[in-house]
Enzyme design. Structure first.
Site, PDB file in Angstrom:
ATOM      1  N   HIS A 260      83.908  36.763   8.720  1.00 23.62           N
ATOM      2  CA  HIS A 260      83.616  37.618   7.566  1.00 23.62           C
ATOM      3  C   HIS A 260      82.234  37.363   6.982  1.00 23.62           C
ATOM      4  O   HIS A 260      81.735  38.171   6.202  1.00 23.62           O
ATOM      5  CB  HIS A 260      84.671  37.418   6.479  1.00 23.62           C
TER       6      HIS A 260
ATOM      7  N   ASP B 133      74.992  38.104   2.675  1.00 16.48           N
ATOM      8  CA  ASP B 133      76.398  38.476   2.539  1.00 16.48           C
ATOM      9  C   ASP B 133      76.862  39.045   3.872  1.00 16.48           C
ATOM     10  O   ASP B 133      76.136  39.824   4.501  1.00 16.48           O
ATOM     11  CB  ASP B 133      76.538  39.549   1.438  1.00 16.48           C
TER      12      ASP B 133
HETATM   13  C1  GDG Z   1      83.854  37.809   2.044  1.00 15.38           C
HETATM   14  C2  GDG Z   1      82.392  37.942   2.502  1.00 15.38           C
HETATM   15  C3  GDG Z   1      82.823  40.337   3.045  1.00 15.38           C
HETATM   16  C4  GDG Z   1      85.564  40.584  -7.534  1.00 15.38           C
HETATM   17  N1  GDG Z   1      85.805  40.272  -8.817  1.00 15.38           N
HETATM   18  C5  GDG Z   1      87.037  40.735  -9.082  1.00 15.38           C
HETATM   19  C6  GDG Z   1      87.562  41.311  -7.938  1.00 15.38           C
HETATM   20  N2  GDG Z   1      86.640  41.193  -6.992  1.00 15.38           N
HETATM   21  C7  GDG Z   1      86.820  41.747  -5.639  1.00 15.38           C
HETATM   22  C8  GDG Z   1      85.863  42.873  -5.362  1.00 15.38           C
HETATM   23  C9  GDG Z   1      85.836  42.879  -3.847  1.00 15.38           C
HETATM   24  C10 GDG Z   1      86.049  41.413  -3.525  1.00 15.38           C
HETATM   25  O1  GDG Z   1      86.550  40.775  -4.668  1.00 15.38           O
HETATM   26  C11 GDG Z   1      84.766  40.709  -3.152  1.00 15.38           C
HETATM   27  O2  GDG Z   1      84.488  41.037  -1.837  1.00 15.38           O
HETATM   28  P1  GDG Z   1      83.025  40.881  -1.256  1.00 15.38           P
HETATM   29  O3  GDG Z   1      83.000  41.589   0.035  1.00 15.38           O
HETATM   30  O4  GDG Z   1      82.044  41.460  -2.226  1.00 15.38           O
HETATM   31  O5  GDG Z   1      82.721  39.325  -1.157  1.00 15.38           O
HETATM   32  P2  GDG Z   1      83.482  37.928  -0.754  1.00 15.38           P
HETATM   33  O6  GDG Z   1      84.569  37.580  -1.681  1.00 15.38           O
HETATM   34  O7  GDG Z   1      82.379  36.922  -0.670  1.00 15.38           O
HETATM   35  O8  GDG Z   1      84.107  38.225   0.705  1.00 15.38           O
HETATM   36  C12 GDG Z   1      81.908  39.365   2.307  1.00 15.38           C
HETATM   37  C13 GDG Z   1      84.283  40.078   2.682  1.00 15.38           C
HETATM   38  O9  GDG Z   1      84.634  38.706   2.872  1.00 15.38           O
HETATM   39  C14 GDG Z   1      85.215  40.943   3.528  1.00 15.38           C
HETATM   40  O10 GDG Z   1      84.967  40.770   4.891  1.00 15.38           O
HETATM   41  O11 GDG Z   1      82.480  41.657   2.664  1.00 15.38           O
HETATM   42  O12 GDG Z   1      80.583  39.506   2.799  1.00 15.38           O
HETATM   43  O13 GDG Z   1      81.542  37.022   1.798  1.00 15.38           O
HETATM   44  O14 GDG Z   1      86.911  43.602  -3.321  1.00 15.38           O
HETATM   45  O15 GDG Z   1      86.340  44.052  -5.942  1.00 15.38           O
HETATM   46  N3  GDG Z   1      88.784  41.881  -7.853  1.00 15.38           N
HETATM   47  C15 GDG Z   1      89.543  41.877  -8.986  1.00 15.38           C
HETATM   48  N4  GDG Z   1      89.097  41.307 -10.148  1.00 15.38           N
HETATM   49  C16 GDG Z   1      87.860  40.754 -10.258  1.00 15.38           C
HETATM   50  O16 GDG Z   1      87.458  40.268 -11.324  1.00 15.38           O
HETATM   51  N5  GDG Z   1      90.765  42.440  -8.951  1.00 15.38           N
END
Ligand code: GDG
Length: 461
Positions: free
Chosen positions: A157, A364
């Site tokens: 990821h 990322d």
């Molecule tokens: C890893 C990789 C890759 C955030 N704050 C809240 C909340 N979130 C949710 C967002 C989004 C998720 O968390 C974050 O996903 P990301 O993709 O931005 O980043 P990582 O957590 O680092 O994920 C990344 C991912 O895996 C998938 O393959 O894209 O690059 O690092 O969905 O909305 N959700 C809620 N409350 C919050 O305060 N409910």
């Protein structure tokens, strides 16, 4: 057709994944598993004094969830240690933060072996096994040692780092060799895939032909599988009752101002400090826009037991305090900085109320927030996405305003441009972005990976 077994560090029962979950992985897998009558195996998140290897089984939302508890030492060495102090920073290009201790790597090996041992009795001969992320790279190796001949795939990821960075990791060939026990290795982007190929050919002296890499006497299939969003579900969430209520609440709170929004786990890879400084630059450069806008940054606390996360939190507290102190007026604060989690439907309403989605990680794997921001917009009056070129999402989302997050002036300029962008251009960009999201959404992602893993189609990107 055999079942799908998903193995990941943490397991989030699908029934819970709708409301308050944090983490892109949890959201993505819950949907994939429901479709495939799957088994989801991983760590329970709990610790016991002594490791028992006992598997707790639960049937929820059409998915069998199987979890084991770990010992405190396992958590320190495997999870906080090798996964989050060694690999995470290194794979996000922060060699300066990457700490290596032999105990970490031993703990990492031990927990992977424990997981393999615990999972073994559940595996049927026609199951396919899909292992997720950097916590579990040696999982296939441990399963093979125990005689598992099933097809096993691995999806990373996070980014695969450039060769010169990876070679700073002690025992790096050992880690990479473990990947050659998989049948299929998937990355988020072509960029990561080519960095992997570069390592295999230049460091190991292996060979890459088409989508296959050969090294360590074995051949593995590889591909780029950019993770998608469940676009329809998220759009529905963004127009649902809770989101609408949140949207209306935000409208009142905006008081005629425009909002720039950032939503991230509080992690140094997300570039929050650089983002705040770029926003400060925007305030300096655009006096006429200044009090007509504010930045809402939601930064959800994460991995608080790791020192680097306490450091970044303290730095962010200081920099927001300084900027707000310097610019705030009696009725306007430039940065609203919030350290708490929101429900997913609340977030959707907040995205919809924001004129700009500011997604500027320094590195990322993909970044699902960029995709969520776009999916939440009003088609008749959409906001503008500003996206880092170092997020995997930038390979697909080329109609965003693409910026270098290290270039403060460029990001500041993009904020000004976004705030003043004509509606026609906003709509054109948004339509193109939405078409891309729909063309490769979450179900296409998991379908493509699982089909390639089942050998039903090539992994070639
Ligand atoms: C890893 C990789 C890759 C955030 N704050 C809240 C909340 N979130 C949710 C967002 C989004 C998720 O968390 C974050 O996903 P990301 O993709 O931005 O980043 P990582 O957590 O680092 O994920 C990344 C991912 O895996 C998938 O393959 O894209 O690059 O690092 O969905 O909305 N959700 C809620 N409350 C919050 O305060 N409910």
């Amino acid at each position: 057709m055999g079942r799908l077994i998903v193995v990941s560090n943490r397991v989030q029962p699908p029934a819970d994944a709708g409301g308050g979950s944090v983490g892109g992985l949890a959201m993505a897998l819950a949907a994939a598993l429901r479709e495939a009558n799957g088994v989801w195996f991983g760590w329970s998140g709990r610790t016991t004094e002594v490791y028992t290897g006992q598997v707790a089984l639960e049937r929820t939302g059409g998915v069998t969830v199987a979890t084991v508890d770990l010992e405190e030492q396992d958590v320190q060495e495997y999870y906080n240690g090798y996964a989050n102090k060694t690999l995470w920073p290194l794979f996000h290009y922060r060699v300066d933060l990457s700490a290596y201790e032999r105990a970490f790597s031993e703990g990492y090996g031990r927990v992977n072996a424990r997981f393999a041992e615990a999972l073994l009795p559940m595996i049927r001969s026609d199951d396919v096994i899909w292992v997720h992320d950097y916590h579990l790279i040696p999982m296939a190796q441990e399963l093979r040692r125990r005689g598992v001949a099933n097809r096993i795939g691995f999806f990373l990821h996070i980014p695969w780092p450039a060769r010169r960075l990876l070679t700073t990791l002690p025992d790096h060939p050992k880690l990479v060799e473990a990947l050659f026990d998989y049948d299929l290795v998937g990355f988020q982007t072509r960029d990561s895939l080519s960095a992997f190929e570069d390592y295999v050919t230049q460091v190991i002296g292996g060979e890459v032909v088409g989508s296959e890499a050969t090294a360590f006497g074995r051949t593995v299939d590889m591909g780029a599988f950019p993770i998608g969003l469940d676009v329809d579900a998220f759009t529905a969430t963004a127009t649902g009752e809770t989101a609408q209520a949140e949207f209306e609440k935000m409208q009142v709170s905006l008081a005629g101002r425009q909002m720039v929004v950032g939503v991230d786990r509080l992690d140094y890879s997300k570039g929050l400090e650089e983002r705040f400084l770029a926003y400060e630059q925007f305030l300096q450069d655009n006096e006429e826009l200044r009090e007509r806008v504010f930045l809402l940054q939601i930064a959800t606390p994460s991995r608080e037991e790791v020192d680097a996360y306490q450091d970044i939190r303290a730095r962010l507290d200081a920099v927001t305090g300084r900027i707000n102190g310097a610019y705030a007026t009696v009725d306007w604060v430039p940065i609203r900085y919030v350290n708490r989690a929101y429900r997913r439907d609340e977030l959707a309403g907040i995205y919809r109320a924001a004129k700009i989605g500011l997604v500027t990680p320094l590195r990322d794997g993909m970044n699902l927030v960029a995709k969520e921001y776009v999916a939440a917009q009003d088609p008749d009056d959409p906001g503008v996405l500003i996206l880092s070129e170092f997020a995997g999402a930038s390979e697909q989302m080329t109609e965003a305003l693409i910026v270098n997050p290290f270039d403060r002036e460029q990001v500041a300029g993009a904020i000004a441009r976004g705030l003043t962008m004509p509606r026609k251009e906003r709509i054109e960009r948004w339509q193109a972005l939405m078409a891309g999201l729909k063309a490769f959404d979450l179900s296409a992602w998991q379908g493509a990976f699982v089909q390639a893993l089942r050998g039903e189609r090539s992994a070639a990107a």
